[in-house]
Design an enzyme around this catalytic site. Structure first.
Site, PDB file in Angstrom:
ATOM      1  N   THR A 164       0.897  -1.164   0.000  1.00 36.20           N
ATOM      2  CA  THR A 164       0.000   0.000   0.000  1.00 36.20           C
ATOM      3  C   THR A 164       0.922   1.195   0.000  1.00 36.20           C
ATOM      4  O   THR A 164       2.074   1.073   0.374  1.00 36.20           O
ATOM      5  CB  THR A 164      -0.822   0.009   1.327  1.00 36.20           C
ATOM      6  OG1 THR A 164      -1.669  -1.129   1.372  1.00 36.20           O
ATOM      7  CG2 THR A 164      -1.633   1.265   1.504  1.00 36.20           C
ATOM      8  N   ARG A 200     -13.383  -7.933  -1.006  1.00 37.06           N
ATOM      9  CA  ARG A 200     -12.745  -7.665   0.301  1.00 37.06           C
ATOM     10  C   ARG A 200     -12.198  -6.227   0.313  1.00 37.06           C
ATOM     11  O   ARG A 200     -11.511  -5.809  -0.600  1.00 37.06           O
ATOM     12  CB  ARG A 200     -11.615  -8.660   0.547  1.00 37.06           C
ATOM     13  CG  ARG A 200     -10.824  -8.427   1.854  1.00 37.06           C
ATOM     14  CD  ARG A 200      -9.578  -7.597   1.619  1.00 37.06           C
ATOM     15  NE  ARG A 200      -8.720  -7.522   2.799  1.00 37.06           N
ATOM     16  CZ  ARG A 200      -7.677  -6.699   2.896  1.00 37.06           C
ATOM     17  NH1 ARG A 200      -7.359  -5.909   1.898  1.00 37.06           N
ATOM     18  NH2 ARG A 200      -6.959  -6.666   3.986  1.00 37.06           N
ATOM     19  N   VAL A 201     -12.519  -5.498   1.367  1.00 34.25           N
ATOM     20  CA  VAL A 201     -12.008  -4.135   1.521  1.00 34.25           C
ATOM     21  C   VAL A 201     -11.151  -4.112   2.778  1.00 34.25           C
ATOM     22  O   VAL A 201     -11.579  -4.595   3.831  1.00 34.25           O
ATOM     23  CB  VAL A 201     -13.170  -3.120   1.617  1.00 34.25           C
ATOM     24  CG1 VAL A 201     -12.641  -1.737   1.983  1.00 34.25           C
ATOM     25  CG2 VAL A 201     -13.926  -3.072   0.298  1.00 34.25           C
ATOM     26  N   ASP A 246      -8.175  -1.830   5.292  1.00 31.26           N
ATOM     27  CA  ASP A 246      -8.211  -0.620   6.116  1.00 31.26           C
ATOM     28  C   ASP A 246      -8.012   0.664   5.305  1.00 31.26           C
ATOM     29  O   ASP A 246      -8.463   1.731   5.707  1.00 31.26           O
ATOM     30  CB  ASP A 246      -7.128  -0.701   7.200  1.00 31.26           C
ATOM     31  CG  ASP A 246      -5.724  -0.897   6.610  1.00 31.26           C
ATOM     32  OD1 ASP A 246      -5.604  -1.523   5.533  1.00 31.26           O
ATOM     33  OD2 ASP A 246      -4.745  -0.430   7.218  1.00 31.26           O
ATOM     34  N   HIS A 291      -1.249  -5.401   7.427  1.00 29.91           N
ATOM     35  CA  HIS A 291      -2.419  -6.265   7.594  1.00 29.91           C
ATOM     36  C   HIS A 291      -3.654  -5.448   7.980  1.00 29.91           C
ATOM     37  O   HIS A 291      -3.837  -5.040   9.137  1.00 29.91           O
ATOM     38  CB  HIS A 291      -2.111  -7.319   8.662  1.00 29.91           C
ATOM     39  CG  HIS A 291      -3.130  -8.403   8.748  1.00 29.91           C
ATOM     40  ND1 HIS A 291      -3.983  -8.557   9.817  1.00 29.91           N
ATOM     41  CD2 HIS A 291      -3.454  -9.379   7.873  1.00 29.91           C
ATOM     42  CE1 HIS A 291      -4.776  -9.598   9.599  1.00 29.91           C
ATOM     43  NE2 HIS A 291      -4.465 -10.121   8.429  1.00 29.91           N
TER      44      HIS A 291
END
Ligand code: GLY
Length: 358
Positions: A204, A232-233, A235, A257
């Site tokens: 990210t 799936r999303v 944070d 994570h």
């Protein structure tokens, strides 16, 4: 909000930055040279770009988007934007969010397909809607309405890596790996960077920025967990989790994570710890202690009860002090301050990663 008599809604929104900036300036001048930007380790070019844009007068949230856009367009960063690794069905789904700590406005998109720059779409959600988060098909329709062009984000390299994962994920399914696959330069490239055993990391980019005018902004953008469940999303696009800022305090964000971070609302927690007087690094470490306390599921823990996954938090306060911390040793973060070259620094950490045996 009903506009005050004599003001229309546009004028009310335009009036907010001046009020917030005035409050921030009352807190005192910077103790470090500003502007400054802090980011995840893949953000060395991004922090330099963000500082350059802030020096030209761009608000920090726009500067953050300008910085991360370099990575979104780069096919060699397989964790973000174009060339990002796809979900388990081979479809690239992107998440991104922005926040402006002066206006306390935010925008985000999740599970967005076919648009290379989700951070720019998130910025448009913040500026051009009264909403915060758009997902999936709705986010794509909104992006197209604002002139973003749809394109295939799955590069040949990402497709080959996905196929390699799929063929090797389960020995009893119908997919057979080609024994020559490991000789493919694209597969070797992936295995050298991300390893073969630890097969599903998530990269990210987060970038937090503070200028010299009492303004604060941030952005986080990602292709998410490698080979994730469709839909799936993580944070990254969740305000308070993947990013949060407040011009009275500073800005923070996360990579790693996502599920562990969502549970502690990480970025907001870091900002609140800084509000209580902790330094950016102390605030990140205290938040990670919460992650450790809240990691209860056996499948998430190693033999000593520590979280198996890594999570890194980044922070900057309005005085321009920066810091970052990870659960596990070995992570770095990128910093650029006006008048200085961008650099990578070691993150503080809670646990020493065991040495790999050769
Ligand atoms: N932190 C990125 C993700 O979990 O998707």
């Amino acid at each position: 909000m009903r506009p005050a008599k004599g003001l229309n809604r546009r004028e009310v929104l335009a009036a907010v930055p001046a009020v917030a900036a005035a409050q921030a300036i009352k807190l005192g001048g910077p103790s470090q040279p500003l502007p400054v930007a802090v980011a995840s380790s893949n953000g060395l070019r991004a922090v330099a770009e963000a500082v350059k844009r802030m020096e030209q007068g761009l608000p920090p949230v726009d500067a953050a988007v300008a910085g991360v856009s370099l990575l979104e367009a780069d096919p060699d960063d397989v964790t973000v934007g174009y060339g990002g690794l796809p979900n388990e069905e081979g479809v690239v789904q992107l998440d991104a969010a922005v926040m402006d700590g002066t206006t306390m406005r935010a925008g985000a998109v999740a599970a967005l397909e076919g648009i290379k720059h989700p951070s720019q779409v998130a910025l448009a959600v913040m500026r051009r809607t009264t909403r915060v988060l758009l997902v999936g098909e709705g986010a794509k329709k909104f992006a197209r309405a604002h002139g973003f062009t749809e394109e295939n984000l799955l590069t040949e390299r990402a497709r080959k890596i996905w196929l390699y994962w799929k063929e090797n994920a389960a020995p009893s399914d119908d997919w057979l790996p080609d024994p020559k696959e490991l000789e493919d330069p694209d597969i070797r490239w992936f295995v050298e960077r991300f390893g073969d055993a630890y097969f599903r990391p998530q990269g990210t980019i987060h970038l937090s920025a503070v200028d010299g005018q009492g303004r604060v902004g941030c952005c986080t953008t990602t292709s998410g967990l490698f080979f994730k469940l469709p839909g799936r999303v993580g944070d990254s696009p969740l305000i308070g989790c993947g990013l949060y800022c407040d011009a009275e305090v500073g800005s923070a964000g996360a990579t790693g994570h996502g599920e562990s971070n969502i549970i502690v609302v990480g970025a907001h927690t870091v900002v609140e710890f800084m509000r209580q007087g902790k330094s950016p690094e102390e605030a990140c470490l205290s938040t990670l202690q919460r992650v450790v306390r809240n990691t209860r599921e056996v499948y998430l823990k190693d033999a000593q009860g520590r979280p198996k996954n890594n999570l890194t938090l980044y922070a900057v306060n309005v005085r321009g002090e920066v810091g970052a911390a990870s659960l596990w040793s070995g992570s770095q973060f990128a910093v650029c301050r006006t008048g200085q070259a961008p650099e990578l620094r070691a993150c503080a950490y809670l646990f020493q990663r065991p040495q790999r045996t050769p």
